[in-house]
Design a protein around this motif. Structure first.
Motif, PDB file in Angstrom:
ATOM      1  N   SER A 129     -69.604 -12.829 108.655  1.00 59.47           N
ATOM      2  CA  SER A 129     -70.110 -13.454 107.439  1.00 59.47           C
ATOM      3  C   SER A 129     -70.059 -14.973 107.557  1.00 59.47           C
ATOM      4  O   SER A 129     -70.861 -15.692 106.967  1.00 59.47           O
ATOM      5  N   GLY A 130     -69.092 -15.468 108.336  1.00 60.43           N
ATOM      6  CA  GLY A 130     -69.007 -16.885 108.671  1.00 60.43           C
ATOM      7  C   GLY A 130     -68.970 -17.042 110.177  1.00 60.43           C
ATOM      8  O   GLY A 130     -69.289 -16.118 110.922  1.00 60.43           O
ATOM      9  N   ILE A 131     -68.565 -18.207 110.641  1.00 62.86           N
ATOM     10  CA  ILE A 131     -68.496 -18.447 112.081  1.00 62.86           C
ATOM     11  C   ILE A 131     -67.220 -19.213 112.400  1.00 62.86           C
ATOM     12  O   ILE A 131     -66.790 -20.082 111.627  1.00 62.86           O
ATOM     13  N   ASN A 132     -66.598 -18.864 113.520  1.00 61.53           N
ATOM     14  CA  ASN A 132     -65.387 -19.550 113.950  1.00 61.53           C
ATOM     15  C   ASN A 132     -65.240 -19.374 115.446  1.00 61.53           C
ATOM     16  O   ASN A 132     -65.931 -18.543 116.059  1.00 61.53           O
ATOM     17  N   CYS A 133     -64.338 -20.136 116.028  1.00 66.90           N
ATOM     18  CA  CYS A 133     -64.184 -20.129 117.480  1.00 66.90           C
ATOM     19  C   CYS A 133     -62.756 -20.512 117.830  1.00 66.90           C
ATOM     20  O   CYS A 133     -62.102 -21.278 117.109  1.00 66.90           O
ATOM     21  N   VAL A 134     -62.275 -19.972 118.935  1.00 65.91           N
ATOM     22  CA  VAL A 134     -61.001 -20.391 119.491  1.00 65.91           C
ATOM     23  C   VAL A 134     -61.132 -20.423 121.010  1.00 65.91           C
ATOM     24  O   VAL A 134     -61.830 -19.597 121.604  1.00 65.91           O
ATOM     25  N   GLY A 135     -60.486 -21.406 121.620  1.00 64.77           N
ATOM     26  CA  GLY A 135     -60.397 -21.469 123.067  1.00 64.77           C
ATOM     27  C   GLY A 135     -58.940 -21.484 123.475  1.00 64.77           C
ATOM     28  O   GLY A 135     -58.125 -22.161 122.844  1.00 64.77           O
ATOM     29  N   VAL A 136     -58.606 -20.711 124.499  1.00 65.89           N
ATOM     30  CA  VAL A 136     -57.236 -20.668 125.008  1.00 65.89           C
ATOM     31  C   VAL A 136     -57.283 -20.839 126.520  1.00 65.89           C
ATOM     32  O   VAL A 136     -57.992 -20.111 127.221  1.00 65.89           O
ATOM     33  N   ALA A 137     -56.530 -21.802 127.022  1.00 61.82           N
ATOM     34  CA  ALA A 137     -56.450 -22.053 128.457  1.00 61.82           C
ATOM     35  C   ALA A 137     -55.418 -21.130 129.094  1.00 61.82           C
ATOM     36  O   ALA A 137     -54.573 -20.549 128.401  1.00 61.82           O
ATOM     37  N   PRO A 138     -55.469 -20.972 130.430  1.00 61.75           N
ATOM     38  CA  PRO A 138     -54.483 -20.121 131.106  1.00 61.75           C
ATOM     39  C   PRO A 138     -53.043 -20.553 130.841  1.00 61.75           C
ATOM     40  O   PRO A 138     -52.138 -19.721 130.842  1.00 61.75           O
ATOM     41  N   ASP A 139     -52.816 -21.846 130.593  1.00 63.71           N
ATOM     42  CA  ASP A 139     -51.453 -22.332 130.344  1.00 63.71           C
ATOM     43  C   ASP A 139     -51.069 -22.273 128.870  1.00 63.71           C
ATOM     44  O   ASP A 139     -50.001 -22.752 128.486  1.00 63.71           O
ATOM     45  N   GLY A 140     -51.933 -21.683 128.034  1.00 70.02           N
ATOM     46  CA  GLY A 140     -51.608 -21.498 126.629  1.00 70.02           C
ATOM     47  C   GLY A 140     -52.134 -22.568 125.697  1.00 70.02           C
ATOM     48  O   GLY A 140     -52.034 -22.425 124.466  1.00 70.02           O
ATOM     49  N   ARG A 141     -52.676 -23.664 126.228  1.00 72.13           N
ATOM     50  CA  ARG A 141     -53.252 -24.693 125.357  1.00 72.13           C
ATOM     51  C   ARG A 141     -54.398 -24.098 124.545  1.00 72.13           C
ATOM     52  O   ARG A 141     -55.119 -23.229 125.037  1.00 72.13           O
ATOM     53  N   LEU A 243     -70.018 -24.751 119.816  1.00 70.67           N
ATOM     54  CA  LEU A 243     -68.611 -24.373 119.702  1.00 70.67           C
ATOM     55  C   LEU A 243     -68.008 -24.106 121.084  1.00 70.67           C
ATOM     56  O   LEU A 243     -66.890 -24.538 121.386  1.00 70.67           O
ATOM     57  N   VAL A 244     -68.747 -23.409 121.923  1.00 68.36           N
ATOM     58  CA  VAL A 244     -68.254 -23.114 123.272  1.00 68.36           C
ATOM     59  C   VAL A 244     -68.100 -24.399 124.073  1.00 68.36           C
ATOM     60  O   VAL A 244     -67.082 -24.621 124.739  1.00 68.36           O
ATOM     61  N   ARG A 245     -69.115 -25.247 124.010  1.00 67.26           N
ATOM     62  CA  ARG A 245     -69.071 -26.513 124.755  1.00 67.26           C
ATOM     63  C   ARG A 245     -67.881 -27.363 124.325  1.00 67.26           C
ATOM     64  O   ARG A 245     -67.146 -27.903 125.164  1.00 67.26           O
ATOM     65  N   ALA A 246     -67.678 -27.479 123.021  1.00 67.43           N
ATOM     66  CA  ALA A 246     -66.566 -28.291 122.527  1.00 67.43           C
ATOM     67  C   ALA A 246     -65.223 -27.714 122.963  1.00 67.43           C
ATOM     68  O   ALA A 246     -64.315 -28.456 123.362  1.00 67.43           O
ATOM     69  N   SER A 247     -65.088 -26.391 122.897  1.00 64.98           N
ATOM     70  CA  SER A 247     -63.825 -25.757 123.285  1.00 64.98           C
ATOM     71  C   SER A 247     -63.507 -25.993 124.749  1.00 64.98           C
ATOM     72  O   SER A 247     -62.386 -26.387 125.105  1.00 64.98           O
ATOM     73  N   LEU A 248     -64.495 -25.756 125.613  1.00 59.77           N
ATOM     74  CA  LEU A 248     -64.256 -25.889 127.055  1.00 59.77           C
ATOM     75  C   LEU A 248     -64.025 -27.345 127.448  1.00 59.77           C
ATOM     76  O   LEU A 248     -63.213 -27.632 128.337  1.00 59.77           O
ATOM     77  N   THR A 249     -64.706 -28.255 126.791  1.00 58.92           N
ATOM     78  CA  THR A 249     -64.521 -29.676 127.090  1.00 58.92           C
ATOM     79  C   THR A 249     -63.129 -30.129 126.674  1.00 58.92           C
ATOM     80  O   THR A 249     -62.430 -30.833 127.423  1.00 58.92           O
ATOM     81  N   ARG A 250     -62.690 -29.731 125.483  1.00 57.87           N
ATOM     82  CA  ARG A 250     -61.363 -30.126 125.006  1.00 57.87           C
ATOM     83  C   ARG A 250     -60.255 -29.553 125.884  1.00 57.87           C
ATOM     84  O   ARG A 250     -59.195 -30.170 126.051  1.00 57.87           O
ATOM     85  N   LEU A 251     -60.486 -28.374 126.463  1.00 55.69           N
ATOM     86  CA  LEU A 251     -59.472 -27.737 127.309  1.00 55.69           C
ATOM     87  C   LEU A 251     -59.639 -28.080 128.791  1.00 55.69           C
ATOM     88  O   LEU A 251     -58.853 -27.602 129.626  1.00 55.69           O
ATOM     89  N   ASP A 252     -60.663 -28.878 129.102  1.00 58.03           N
ATOM     90  CA  ASP A 252     -60.940 -29.266 130.498  1.00 58.03           C
ATOM     91  C   ASP A 252     -61.133 -28.033 131.377  1.00 58.03           C
ATOM     92  O   ASP A 252     -60.566 -27.922 132.465  1.00 58.03           O
ATOM     93  N   LEU A 253     -61.959 -27.099 130.893  1.00 58.96           N
ATOM     94  CA  LEU A 253     -62.213 -25.859 131.630  1.00 58.96           C
ATOM     95  C   LEU A 253     -63.672 -25.713 132.060  1.00 58.96           C
ATOM     96  O   LEU A 253     -64.093 -24.623 132.456  1.00 58.96           O
ATOM     97  N   THR A 254     -64.440 -26.772 131.990  1.00 58.40           N
ATOM     98  CA  THR A 254     -65.873 -26.658 132.266  1.00 58.40           C
ATOM     99  C   THR A 254     -66.167 -26.298 133.718  1.00 58.40           C
ATOM    100  O   THR A 254     -67.249 -25.791 134.019  1.00 58.40           O
TER     101      THR A 254
END
Length: 332
Positions: A129-141, A243-254
């Motif tokens: 009904s809405g939209i949300n996103c979460v990114g989690v790095a292998p180290d837990g960030r 959302l995906v781009r922002a998550s991966l960029t913030r976590l340095d996982l690109t």
């Protein structure tokens, strides 16, 4: 019958799934009820929905939720729990009721992440009904978003897609916008004749505004032959990609191989060519990003998280995946 050891909850904006799962992965009970998001119901209203479902699930396997804990660990993954203070408030309230010996509360995006990825880390986008996103790095960030709607820059999900469809229909009718088949199909959905009649009914309260959610599937169905509807869907694809781009960029996982789980009832309406557009956008972010659309029930993610907290993995997790998939608790 094995005693239940985990209580798993996926509490959404449109429905709630609650499961009791034993240590060997057997699904002892699975029940579904109405929305339980504290954002919509308040804390007390949310707890009442959860208590009713817990009573129903417990009675179905001969247990009494009012006679001490029914589970060793409870994992509640809830829509509308967007800040640590909200997590803590709900956790303390659940612990005070003694449903489980240990309790953990988090946002429902973690349910899709755990259910929709092999490794339990990566990115999850929930489009219901809405939209949300979460990114989690292998180290837990973690990279998270408040997801409070327009005040935090959000657009997407069934409400926004449906509202965009209604708006496009109105603008088609009065000449401010391009002609679209939505001008006819939107009012017809509600048994009315014109978009203006729909607007008047919503304004006067004879038609609940929340029912714009019902228009999202109509917009998707029209997108194949209607440029205006297609534009709305393309905007949703762009928002998911952002959302995906922002998550991966913030976590340095690109530059890493990252799984991106895409779940939610609205996301399931995306056609294959829309998913391919999304994959193309992701390839611009990083060459090893893997899109994983999932129809796995989010309550599975809650169960896997809870079993993991108790050190249970392997065959038990394989079993609970299979049993919840067979039970058909689709995400929503």
């Amino acid at each position: 019958m094995s005693a239940p050891v985990v209580l798993a909850v996926d509490g959404g904006n449109s429905k709630t799934d609650l499961a009791l799962v034993s240590a060997d992965g057997e699904v002892l009970s699975l029940v579904r009820g109405p929305l339980s998001s504290p954002h919509h119901l308040g804390l007390d209203g949310s707890l009442q929905v959860l208590r009713d479902l817990l009573d129903q699930a417990s009675a179905g396997v001969g247990l009494d939720a009012s006679n001490g804990p029914v589970a060793d660990f409870a994992q509640l993954l809830m829509a509308g729990i967007d800040f640590p203070s909200e997590e803590e408030e709900l956790r303390e309230a659940v612990e005070a009721r003694g449903w489980a010996r240990q309790t953990r509360v988090a946002n429902d995006t973690f349910a899709v992440l755990r259910a929709g990825t092999e490794r339990g880390w990566g990115v999850a986008v929930v489009c219901g009904s809405g939209i949300n996103c979460v990114g989690v790095a292998p180290d837990g960030r973690q990279a998270r978003f408040p997801a409070l709607g327009a005040i935090t820059g959000d657009w997407g999900g069934g409400h926004d897609v449906g509202l965009a469809g209604l708006s496009a229909a109105a603008r088609s009718e009065d000449g401010r916008g391009p002609k679209t088949s939505l001008e006819q199909s939107v009012p017809a959905h509600f048994g009315l004749t014109t978009p203006q009649e729909v607007a008047e009914a919503m304004h006067l309260g004879t038609l609940a505004r929340r029912r714009v959610l019902e228009l999202a599937p109509l917009v998707f169905a029209s997108a194949a032959s209607d440029e205006v509807a297609a534009g709305i869907v393309h905007r949703l694809v762009d928002e998911i990609a952002a959302l995906v781009r922002a998550s991966l960029t913030r976590l340095d996982l690109t530059r890493e191989h990252v799984e991106v789980a895409l779940g939610g009832g609205v996301a399931r309406n995306l056609a294959e060519h829309h998913l391919e557009l999304l994959r193309e956008s992701m390839r611009e972010v990083g060459p090893r990003i893997e899109l994983r659309p999932t129809s796995a029930p989010p309550v599975l993610g809650a169960a896997l998280c809870a079993l993991g907290e108790l050190g249970v993995d392997g065959e038990a997790q394989i079993r609970v995946r299979a049993e919840l998939a067979k039970a058909g608790g689709n995400d929503g």
